[in-house]
Design a protein around this motif. Structure first.
Motif, PDB file in Angstrom:
ATOM      1  N   ARG A 185       0.821  -1.214   0.000  1.00  0.00           N
ATOM      2  CA  ARG A 185       0.000   0.000   0.000  1.00  0.00           C
ATOM      3  C   ARG A 185       0.856   1.265   0.000  1.00  0.00           C
ATOM      4  O   ARG A 185       0.516   2.247  -0.669  1.00  0.00           O
ATOM      5  N   ARG A 186       1.955   1.259   0.755  1.00  0.00           N
ATOM      6  CA  ARG A 186       2.820   2.437   0.732  1.00  0.00           C
ATOM      7  C   ARG A 186       3.418   2.644  -0.643  1.00  0.00           C
ATOM      8  O   ARG A 186       3.527   3.772  -1.133  1.00  0.00           O
ATOM      9  N   LEU A 230      -5.032   5.777  -7.465  1.00  0.00           N
ATOM     10  CA  LEU A 230      -4.048   4.909  -6.821  1.00  0.00           C
ATOM     11  C   LEU A 230      -3.828   5.275  -5.364  1.00  0.00           C
ATOM     12  O   LEU A 230      -3.719   4.399  -4.501  1.00  0.00           O
ATOM     13  N   LEU A 231      -3.766   6.568  -5.066  1.00  0.00           N
ATOM     14  CA  LEU A 231      -3.417   6.963  -3.699  1.00  0.00           C
ATOM     15  C   LEU A 231      -4.614   6.980  -2.742  1.00  0.00           C
ATOM     16  O   LEU A 231      -4.456   6.744  -1.540  1.00  0.00           O
ATOM     17  N   THR A 232      -5.809   7.263  -3.251  1.00  0.00           N
ATOM     18  CA  THR A 232      -6.957   7.449  -2.358  1.00  0.00           C
ATOM     19  C   THR A 232      -7.374   6.189  -1.609  1.00  0.00           C
ATOM     20  O   THR A 232      -7.519   6.220  -0.374  1.00  0.00           O
ATOM     21  N   PRO A 233      -7.593   5.039  -2.272  1.00  0.00           N
ATOM     22  CA  PRO A 233      -8.112   3.889  -1.511  1.00  0.00           C
ATOM     23  C   PRO A 233      -7.126   3.303  -0.517  1.00  0.00           C
ATOM     24  O   PRO A 233      -7.538   2.710   0.475  1.00  0.00           O
ATOM     25  N   VAL A 234      -5.812   3.456  -0.755  1.00  0.00           N
ATOM     26  CA  VAL A 234      -4.840   2.886   0.185  1.00  0.00           C
ATOM     27  C   VAL A 234      -4.516   3.841   1.328  1.00  0.00           C
ATOM     28  O   VAL A 234      -3.964   3.417   2.344  1.00  0.00           O
ATOM     29  N   SER A 235      -4.858   5.131   1.184  1.00  0.00           N
ATOM     30  CA  SER A 235      -4.483   6.091   2.222  1.00  0.00           C
ATOM     31  C   SER A 235      -5.188   5.802   3.542  1.00  0.00           C
ATOM     32  O   SER A 235      -4.584   5.888   4.620  1.00  0.00           O
ATOM     33  N   LEU A 236      -6.473   5.447   3.478  1.00  0.00           N
ATOM     34  CA  LEU A 236      -7.204   5.166   4.709  1.00  0.00           C
ATOM     35  C   LEU A 236      -6.701   3.878   5.364  1.00  0.00           C
ATOM     36  O   LEU A 236      -6.656   3.773   6.591  1.00  0.00           O
ATOM     37  N   THR A 237      -6.305   2.903   4.551  1.00  0.00           N
ATOM     38  CA  THR A 237      -5.751   1.672   5.102  1.00  0.00           C
ATOM     39  C   THR A 237      -4.420   1.927   5.790  1.00  0.00           C
ATOM     40  O   THR A 237      -4.131   1.370   6.853  1.00  0.00           O
ATOM     41  N   LEU A 238      -3.575   2.769   5.191  1.00  0.00           N
ATOM     42  CA  LEU A 238      -2.303   3.135   5.814  1.00  0.00           C
ATOM     43  C   LEU A 238      -2.530   3.858   7.143  1.00  0.00           C
ATOM     44  O   LEU A 238      -1.811   3.637   8.117  1.00  0.00           O
ATOM     45  N   LEU A 239      -3.535   4.730   7.176  1.00  0.00           N
ATOM     46  CA  LEU A 239      -3.847   5.440   8.410  1.00  0.00           C
ATOM     47  C   LEU A 239      -4.342   4.473   9.479  1.00  0.00           C
ATOM     48  O   LEU A 239      -3.968   4.572  10.658  1.00  0.00           O
ATOM     49  N   THR A 240      -5.168   3.512   9.087  1.00  0.00           N
ATOM     50  CA  THR A 240      -5.694   2.529  10.027  1.00  0.00           C
ATOM     51  C   THR A 240      -4.569   1.755  10.708  1.00  0.00           C
ATOM     52  O   THR A 240      -4.594   1.502  11.913  1.00  0.00           O
ATOM     53  N   ALA A 241      -3.555   1.388   9.912  1.00  0.00           N
ATOM     54  CA  ALA A 241      -2.448   0.603  10.448  1.00  0.00           C
ATOM     55  C   ALA A 241      -1.615   1.398  11.450  1.00  0.00           C
ATOM     56  O   ALA A 241      -0.983   0.821  12.337  1.00  0.00           O
ATOM     57  N   ALA A 242      -1.608   2.733  11.312  1.00  0.00           N
ATOM     58  CA  ALA A 242      -0.745   3.561  12.150  1.00  0.00           C
ATOM     59  C   ALA A 242      -1.422   4.045  13.432  1.00  0.00           C
ATOM     60  O   ALA A 242      -0.737   4.439  14.378  1.00  0.00           O
ATOM     61  N   GLY A 279     -14.910  -0.174  10.177  1.00  0.00           N
ATOM     62  CA  GLY A 279     -15.235  -1.065  11.278  1.00  0.00           C
ATOM     63  C   GLY A 279     -16.151  -2.203  10.885  1.00  0.00           C
ATOM     64  O   GLY A 279     -16.406  -3.093  11.692  1.00  0.00           O
ATOM     65  N   SER A 280     -16.652  -2.196   9.662  1.00  0.00           N
ATOM     66  CA  SER A 280     -17.594  -3.231   9.238  1.00  0.00           C
ATOM     67  C   SER A 280     -16.925  -4.383   8.509  1.00  0.00           C
ATOM     68  O   SER A 280     -17.589  -5.363   8.158  1.00  0.00           O
ATOM     69  N   VAL A 281     -15.604  -4.286   8.250  1.00  0.00           N
ATOM     70  CA  VAL A 281     -14.906  -5.328   7.504  1.00  0.00           C
ATOM     71  C   VAL A 281     -13.639  -5.738   8.250  1.00  0.00           C
ATOM     72  O   VAL A 281     -13.173  -5.061   9.164  1.00  0.00           O
ATOM     73  N   ARG A 282     -13.077  -6.856   7.835  1.00  0.00           N
ATOM     74  CA  ARG A 282     -11.808  -7.318   8.392  1.00  0.00           C
ATOM     75  C   ARG A 282     -10.669  -6.391   7.971  1.00  0.00           C
ATOM     76  O   ARG A 282     -10.746  -5.751   6.929  1.00  0.00           O
ATOM     77  N   PRO A 283      -9.585  -6.355   8.742  1.00  0.00           N
ATOM     78  CA  PRO A 283      -8.458  -5.487   8.369  1.00  0.00           C
ATOM     79  C   PRO A 283      -7.926  -5.771   6.978  1.00  0.00           C
ATOM     80  O   PRO A 283      -7.589  -4.847   6.231  1.00  0.00           O
ATOM     81  N   GLN A 284      -7.846  -7.050   6.585  1.00  0.00           N
ATOM     82  CA  GLN A 284      -7.294  -7.381   5.277  1.00  0.00           C
ATOM     83  C   GLN A 284      -8.230  -6.995   4.132  1.00  0.00           C
ATOM     84  O   GLN A 284      -7.830  -7.030   2.974  1.00  0.00           O
ATOM     85  N   GLU A 285      -9.475  -6.621   4.460  1.00  0.00           N
ATOM     86  CA  GLU A 285     -10.426  -6.217   3.424  1.00  0.00           C
ATOM     87  C   GLU A 285     -10.652  -4.706   3.393  1.00  0.00           C
ATOM     88  O   GLU A 285     -11.452  -4.220   2.600  1.00  0.00           O
ATOM     89  N   GLN A 286      -9.940  -3.971   4.234  1.00  0.00           N
ATOM     90  CA  GLN A 286     -10.201  -2.543   4.334  1.00  0.00           C
ATOM     91  C   GLN A 286      -9.796  -1.777   3.082  1.00  0.00           C
ATOM     92  O   GLN A 286     -10.430  -0.795   2.714  1.00  0.00           O
ATOM     93  N   GLY A 287      -8.727  -2.209   2.406  1.00  0.00           N
ATOM     94  CA  GLY A 287      -8.340  -1.549   1.167  1.00  0.00           C
ATOM     95  C   GLY A 287      -9.407  -1.710   0.099  1.00  0.00           C
ATOM     96  O   GLY A 287      -9.764  -0.754  -0.600  1.00  0.00           O
ATOM     97  N   VAL A 288      -9.926  -2.929  -0.035  1.00  0.00           N
ATOM     98  CA  VAL A 288     -10.993  -3.187  -1.002  1.00  0.00           C
ATOM     99  C   VAL A 288     -12.250  -2.397  -0.638  1.00  0.00           C
ATOM    100  O   VAL A 288     -12.899  -1.799  -1.499  1.00  0.00           O
ATOM    101  N   ALA A 289     -12.593  -2.395   0.648  1.00  0.00           N
ATOM    102  CA  ALA A 289     -13.788  -1.676   1.093  1.00  0.00           C
ATOM    103  C   ALA A 289     -13.667  -0.182   0.818  1.00  0.00           C
ATOM    104  O   ALA A 289     -14.607   0.463   0.357  1.00  0.00           O
ATOM    105  N   SER A 290     -12.494   0.384   1.105  1.00  0.00           N
ATOM    106  CA  SER A 290     -12.276   1.807   0.868  1.00  0.00           C
ATOM    107  C   SER A 290     -12.363   2.131  -0.614  1.00  0.00           C
ATOM    108  O   SER A 290     -12.984   3.119  -1.016  1.00  0.00           O
ATOM    109  N   GLY A 291     -11.753   1.294  -1.462  1.00  0.00           N
ATOM    110  CA  GLY A 291     -11.810   1.537  -2.902  1.00  0.00           C
ATOM    111  C   GLY A 291     -13.226   1.473  -3.433  1.00  0.00           C
ATOM    112  O   GLY A 291     -13.636   2.314  -4.249  1.00  0.00           O
ATOM    113  N   ALA A 292     -14.000   0.483  -2.979  1.00  0.00           N
ATOM    114  CA  ALA A 292     -15.381   0.357  -3.431  1.00  0.00           C
ATOM    115  C   ALA A 292     -16.214   1.560  -3.005  1.00  0.00           C
ATOM    116  O   ALA A 292     -16.995   2.104  -3.790  1.00  0.00           O
ATOM    117  N   ASN A 293     -16.043   1.985  -1.740  1.00  0.00           N
ATOM    118  CA  ASN A 293     -16.824   3.114  -1.244  1.00  0.00           C
ATOM    119  C   ASN A 293     -16.485   4.400  -1.986  1.00  0.00           C
ATOM    120  O   ASN A 293     -17.378   5.168  -2.368  1.00  0.00           O
TER     121      ASN A 293
END
Length: 487
Positions: free
Chosen positions: A73-74, A113-125, A380-394
């Motif tokens: 993601r980074r 490219l940058l938008t859907p992974v940014s929220l996942t990166l923030l979640t991890a930190a 909060g509605s999905v597993r951590p490993q699915e957060q990138g996909v969820a963010s991209g879809a939303n």
């Protein structure tokens, strides 16, 4: 001096990059007359300076999430930020309208490219206990960028030139790139394989739908290109659903939509974008074309709407941590719908600005209450490993909703009014605002279908699970928190 935490660095980098990407949705609208005077081109060319960005952004968001899961993601965030920065420079230096449209399309790719992974990166930190506040601030920054696009664009055009709308992204991007490399932690998704077929079907299908929606007003809704785009796009999206239900490594796991919270958030997001984008598009023109304000002054007059997130969003983020996001999001949507309905009731060519302030404030408060908590509810509605996909879809659905909103509300406007006079404009604006209000009203109902009490929280109450604030779940519903089973 106190050391800056990794969570703060992650927020600064991801929210600043997200702000630039979100801002470019509407920032160019107030610059179109200046662009035409400098570069020439017809109305269709000018439309594409807006649409090229929206199209590529919308159709490639899920691909961005999938690439982040596969390659890191980074890494994908850095590639997207680099492309967005370079294409912004190309847009500022564009010698003709064709080059500008191409640069805008490249900007959209970088943003996707940058938008859907940014929220996942923030979640991890961010620690789990602080994610509600972090998500609230992140969502507010991105929502504010979309809403304030006309103000920022108008101010820059009036005091500098249209080129600076894009040129200002360059130093910001260059400053963020080393920070992203040094301060963000790399992470990957669970799948090592890309869903190439699913990606192609989803991208092509969304392209056809969004293209048809954008071109419908100018080409005619029964014209061959528009009908072909809508029909082909719809068929491709059906094929995408069929493929995703059968492949072992889906781009978008369809089982996510069995989660009522995930489905409710996405349904509310697309309807909210439909009403908000279309209304801002028309109201900003009402202030300029009917009431005679300059682009910058019109943006200033909309500050009671667009500026409210700066005041309300931090409070909304705290509310998520205390009482959960479902009620806060639904309240925000209800206030947005009320504000637009109020404006529809009072709008006239000579309506005083004082009369406009209350509905603008109500709409702005509602927008803040939506954008701040919605990311926390979604993640909060999905597993951590699915957060990138969820963010991209939303994000993809919100972009499609925005394109749909401009197309639908403009279609309603042209069916009842025109630019011929102030009264004619109001004749079209009034029913368009009612449609926008109705769409956001439906979004409120969609959000209220999310479960009031999650299965995971029920396990916590029964003593069979350990609570993790804004954490992860299995297949159960999560709205205001999450749980992990014991043992």
């Amino acid at each position: 001096m106190r050391k800056i935490s990794p969570a703060v660095w992650a927020f600064v980098v991801t929210s600043t990059a997200g702000f630039m990407a979100a801002l470019d949705n509407l920032v160019v609208t107030t610059a179109l007359p200046s662009i035409r005077a400098h570069l020439g081109g017809g109305i269709t060319d000018l439309e594409w300076t807006v649409n090229a960005y929206t199209l590529t952004f919308a159709v490639l968001l899920m691909l961005g999430a999938a690439l982040g899961d596969r390659f890191g993601r980074r890494r994908v965030f850095t590639v997207g930020l680099t492309l967005f920065t370079l294409s912004s420079l190309a847009a500022a230096l564009a010698p003709n309208i064709g080059a500008l449209v191409g640069a805008r399309a490249a900007q959209g790719v970088g943003a996707a490219l940058l938008t859907p992974v940014s929220l996942t990166l923030l979640t991890a930190a961010v620690p789990a206990a602080r994610r509600g506040l972090a998500f609230g601030a992140w969502g507010a920054v991105n929502g504010m960028a979309v809403a304030m696009g006309p103000l920022i664009g108008g101010t820059i055009v009036e005091h500098l030139s249209w080129q600076w709308i894009f040129a200002l992204n360059v130093p910001i991007g260059l400053a963020l790139l080393p920070l992203a490399r040094l301060r963000l932690t790399e992470s990957h998704g669970p799948n090592s394989r890309l869903d190439v077929v699913g990606t192609a079907l989803a991208s092509a299908g969304l392209f056809g739908i969004v293209y048809g929606l954008i071109r419908g007003n100018s080409d005619g809704w029964t014209s061959a290109p528009v009908l072909a785009g809508l029909a082909a796009g719809g068929a491709l999206l059906v094929s995408f659903v069929v493929w995703e239900s059968r492949t072992a490594t889906p781009l978008l796991p369809l089982r996510l939509f069995r989660n009522r919270t995930f489905s409710a958030v996405n349904g509310a997001s697309i309807l909210m974008s439909l009403g908000m984008f279309g209304s801002i598009f028309l109201l900003s023109q009402f202030l300029q074309n009917v009431q005679g304000y300059s682009p910058m002054t019109a943006g200033v007059r909309m500050l009671p709407w667009t500026g409210m997130p700066m005041i309300v969003a931090p409070l909304a983020g705290l509310l998520v941590d205390r009482i959960g996001g479902r009620v806060v999001v639904a309240l925000g949507l209800a206030l947005q719908a009320t504000g637009l309905a109020w404006f529809a009731l009072i709008v006239s060519p000579h309506v005083s600005y004082a009369a406009q302030v209350p509905p603008l404030v109500i709409s702005g408060t509602g927008m803040a209450l939506f954008f701040a908590p919605v990311a926390a509810v979604l993640m909060g509605s999905v597993r951590p490993q699915e957060q990138g996909v969820a963010s991209g879809a939303n994000n993809a659905l919100r972009e499609v909703g925005g394109a749909l909103g401009v197309a639908v509300l403009t279609s309603v406007f042209t069916a009842h009014g025109s630019y011929a006079s102030g009264q004619s404009y109001v004749n079209g604006l009034t029913p368009a605002l009612w449609v926008g209000s109705a769409a956001i009203g439906l979004a409120t109902l969609a959000m209220l279908t999310a479960p009031r009490r999650s299965r995971a929280r029920a396990l916590v109450a029964a003593g069979t699970a350990q609570p993790v604030a804004q954490g992860t779940v299995g297949d159960g519903e999560v709205v205001d928190g999450a749980a992990t089973p014991v043992g």
